[in-house]
Structure formats: structure tokens, C-alpha cells
Design a protein around this motif. Structure first.
Motif, PDB file in Angstrom:
ATOM      1  N   MET A   1       0.822  -1.197   0.000  1.00  0.00           N
ATOM      2  CA  MET A   1       0.000   0.000   0.000  1.00  0.00           C
ATOM      3  C   MET A   1       0.864   1.258   0.000  1.00  0.00           C
ATOM      4  N   LYS A   2       1.928   1.227   0.777  1.00  0.00           N
ATOM      5  CA  LYS A   2       2.791   2.409   0.850  1.00  0.00           C
ATOM      6  C   LYS A   2       3.459   2.669  -0.492  1.00  0.00           C
ATOM      7  N   GLU A   3       3.870   1.618  -1.188  1.00  0.00           N
ATOM      8  CA  GLU A   3       4.497   1.804  -2.501  1.00  0.00           C
ATOM      9  C   GLU A   3       3.516   2.394  -3.509  1.00  0.00           C
ATOM     10  N   GLN A   4       2.266   1.967  -3.430  1.00  0.00           N
ATOM     11  CA  GLN A   4       1.252   2.481  -4.346  1.00  0.00           C
ATOM     12  C   GLN A   4       1.050   3.981  -4.132  1.00  0.00           C
ATOM     13  N   ILE A   5       0.978   4.404  -2.879  1.00  0.00           N
ATOM     14  CA  ILE A   5       0.777   5.832  -2.601  1.00  0.00           C
ATOM     15  C   ILE A   5       2.036   6.619  -2.975  1.00  0.00           C
ATOM     16  N   LYS A   6       3.200   6.040  -2.742  1.00  0.00           N
ATOM     17  CA  LYS A   6       4.461   6.703  -3.108  1.00  0.00           C
ATOM     18  C   LYS A   6       4.533   6.906  -4.628  1.00  0.00           C
ATOM     19  N   THR A   7       4.184   5.879  -5.386  1.00  0.00           N
ATOM     20  CA  THR A   7       4.184   5.971  -6.849  1.00  0.00           C
ATOM     21  C   THR A   7       3.191   7.020  -7.319  1.00  0.00           C
ATOM     22  N   TYR A   8       2.021   7.032  -6.695  1.00  0.00           N
ATOM     23  CA  TYR A   8       1.008   8.026  -7.056  1.00  0.00           C
ATOM     24  C   TYR A   8       1.512   9.440  -6.776  1.00  0.00           C
ATOM     25  N   PHE A   9       2.033   9.685  -5.588  1.00  0.00           N
ATOM     26  CA  PHE A   9       2.539  11.017  -5.230  1.00  0.00           C
ATOM     27  C   PHE A   9       3.620  11.471  -6.203  1.00  0.00           C
ATOM     28  N   ALA A  10       4.498  10.559  -6.587  1.00  0.00           N
ATOM     29  CA  ALA A  10       5.635  10.904  -7.457  1.00  0.00           C
ATOM     30  C   ALA A  10       5.183  11.384  -8.839  1.00  0.00           C
ATOM     31  N   ARG A  11       3.959  11.060  -9.235  1.00  0.00           N
ATOM     32  CA  ARG A  11       3.436  11.560 -10.515  1.00  0.00           C
ATOM     33  C   ARG A  11       3.305  13.080 -10.495  1.00  0.00           C
ATOM     34  N   TYR A  12       3.177  13.661  -9.309  1.00  0.00           N
ATOM     35  CA  TYR A  12       2.909  15.091  -9.183  1.00  0.00           C
ATOM     36  C   TYR A  12       3.992  15.861  -8.418  1.00  0.00           C
ATOM     37  N   VAL A  13       4.441  15.287  -7.305  1.00  0.00           N
ATOM     38  CA  VAL A  13       5.409  15.957  -6.438  1.00  0.00           C
ATOM     39  C   VAL A  13       6.345  14.895  -5.871  1.00  0.00           C
ATOM     40  N   GLU A  14       7.634  15.199  -5.839  1.00  0.00           N
ATOM     41  CA  GLU A  14       8.618  14.241  -5.312  1.00  0.00           C
ATOM     42  C   GLU A  14       8.715  14.372  -3.792  1.00  0.00           C
ATOM     43  N   PHE A  15       8.544  13.256  -3.090  1.00  0.00           N
ATOM     44  CA  PHE A  15       8.655  13.211  -1.639  1.00  0.00           C
ATOM     45  C   PHE A  15       9.809  12.295  -1.257  1.00  0.00           C
ATOM     46  N   SER A  16      10.472  12.615  -0.161  1.00  0.00           N
ATOM     47  CA  SER A  16      11.519  11.731   0.354  1.00  0.00           C
ATOM     48  C   SER A  16      10.848  10.516   1.003  1.00  0.00           C
TER      49      SER A  16
END
Length: 190
Positions: free
Chosen positions: A1-16
Motif C-alpha cells: 500500500m505504501k508503494e502504491q501511494i508513493k508511486t502516485y505522489f511521485a506523478r505530481y510531487v517528489e517526496f523523500s
């Protein structure tokens, strides 16, 4: 689940990774069964949902008792009743799972807290909200400018996943055409 949200976020804004961990720790997970309501009319929408897997519809019931679908949401989409969520006012619509749907969700209070701690998250949600507004405006334009057949063709081309996962009578409701006419359009488009 965390990877899915990380991948989604990265489409718009890069998070550490640390930011993702901090945000993810505030998200709660829930599974809604097919036909289960996430929100009832006349209640306050307390959550913003990220659909990990599943399909949700937003709809209201008109004065004649007919369900009128205003929005669908699918895997990797955020969904809420925006006005109710933002203004903390009773919703005029329902949110319902159309199949078993797994979501991550957060409250307005949690979201505001995360905005302060992770300013990039506010930028992410601004982009998401802008995209939702654009989609809403595009739908309005399509409905004003296109005939029923063109609305169906545009919807089928733009959202092929919905055509497979959403009952046809619901697509007809969304497109504001009769189920019989939708069946005729589908037959003639093959």
C-alpha cells in the motif's frame, strides 16, 4: 500500500522516503464491501479517500426517486464530496462502493496537520483539486456541446476501465441517457 501511494505522489510531487513514511503513518485503511456506503446524504463527509483498488460512485437521488450519478472514481483516484468535506456541511450526495473497494483515508483535521508538517503535500492536493476541477469543467463542456452518442464515445475512449467495471445502467445515468439507448449505442459501435 505504501508503494502504491508513493508511486502516485511521485506523478505530481517528489517526496523523500521519510516524508512518505510520515504521511503514510497518518493514513488509515479500510475495505468497503460492494454496495456499501462511504457517505450518506445529509451527513458530513469527514474523509478524503484514496482508492487502492475498487470503484466508487458519487450520486444523488432526484425528486422523482431516480439516482443521478455525478462522478465515478477508480484505482489510484482520490474521492470525496468536496463541498461537504471542506465546509463541514451536510452532503447532498452519497458515496458508494460498486465493488469491494480498499481505500486509504484521512480526515480534514489530519490533512491540515500534514499540510503544516509537509508543505509539499498541500501542493500535491492543490494539483489534485485542480485536476478534479478541470475534469468537472470538461464534463460540463461535453454535456453542453455533445449529443448523447458523442458523450458515450468520448466516455468510452477516455475511461475504458469504467466500461468494464461499472454497470451499464450506471454509465447511462452518468451520461444522462437511457439504459436502452446506451445498449443501442454499444451494439452499433462494435
Amino acid at each position: 500500500m505504501k508503494e502504491q501511494i508513493k508511486t502516485y505522489f511521485a506523478r505530481y510531487v517528489e517526496f523523500s522516503n521519510e516524508e512518505i513514511d510520515g504521511i503514510y503513518s497518518e493514513l488509515k485503511a479500510k475495505v468497503f464491501q460492494k454496495k456499501e456506503l462511504l457517505l450518506k446524504e445529509n451527513t458530513i463527509c469527514k474523509y478524503y479517500y484514496f482508492i487502492l483498488k475498487g470503484v466508487v460512485r458519487l450520486y444523488y437521488v432526484d425528486q422523482k426517486g431516480n439516482e443521478k450519478i455525478t462522478q465515478f472514481a477508480i484505482d489510484n483516484w482520490w474521492v470525496t464530496h468536496m463541498e461537504s468535506f471542506i465546509r463541514e456541511a451536510p452532503s447532498t450526495q452519497y458515496l458508494q462502493a460498486l465493488e469491494e473497494t480498499t481505500v486509504l483515508y484521512l480526515s480534514k483535521e489530519t490533512l491540515e496537520k500534514l499540510y503544516l508538517k509537509y508543505p509539499k503535500l498541500e501542493r500535491l492536493f492543490r494539483i489534485i483539486t485542480e485536476n478534479m476541477l478541470i475534469a468537472s469543467l470538461r464534463k460540463s463542456d461535453i454535456f453542453l456541446q455533445m449529443r448523447s452518442k458523442e458523450r458515450y464515445t468520448s466516455f468510452a475512449r477516455t475511461f475504458p476501465d469504467f466500461m468494464q467495471r461499472v454497470p451499464q445502467y450506471m454509465i447511462a445515468s452518468y451520461l444522462e441517457i437511457t439504459p436502452e439507448y446506451l445498449s443501442e449505442l454499444r451494439r452499433n459501435s462494435k
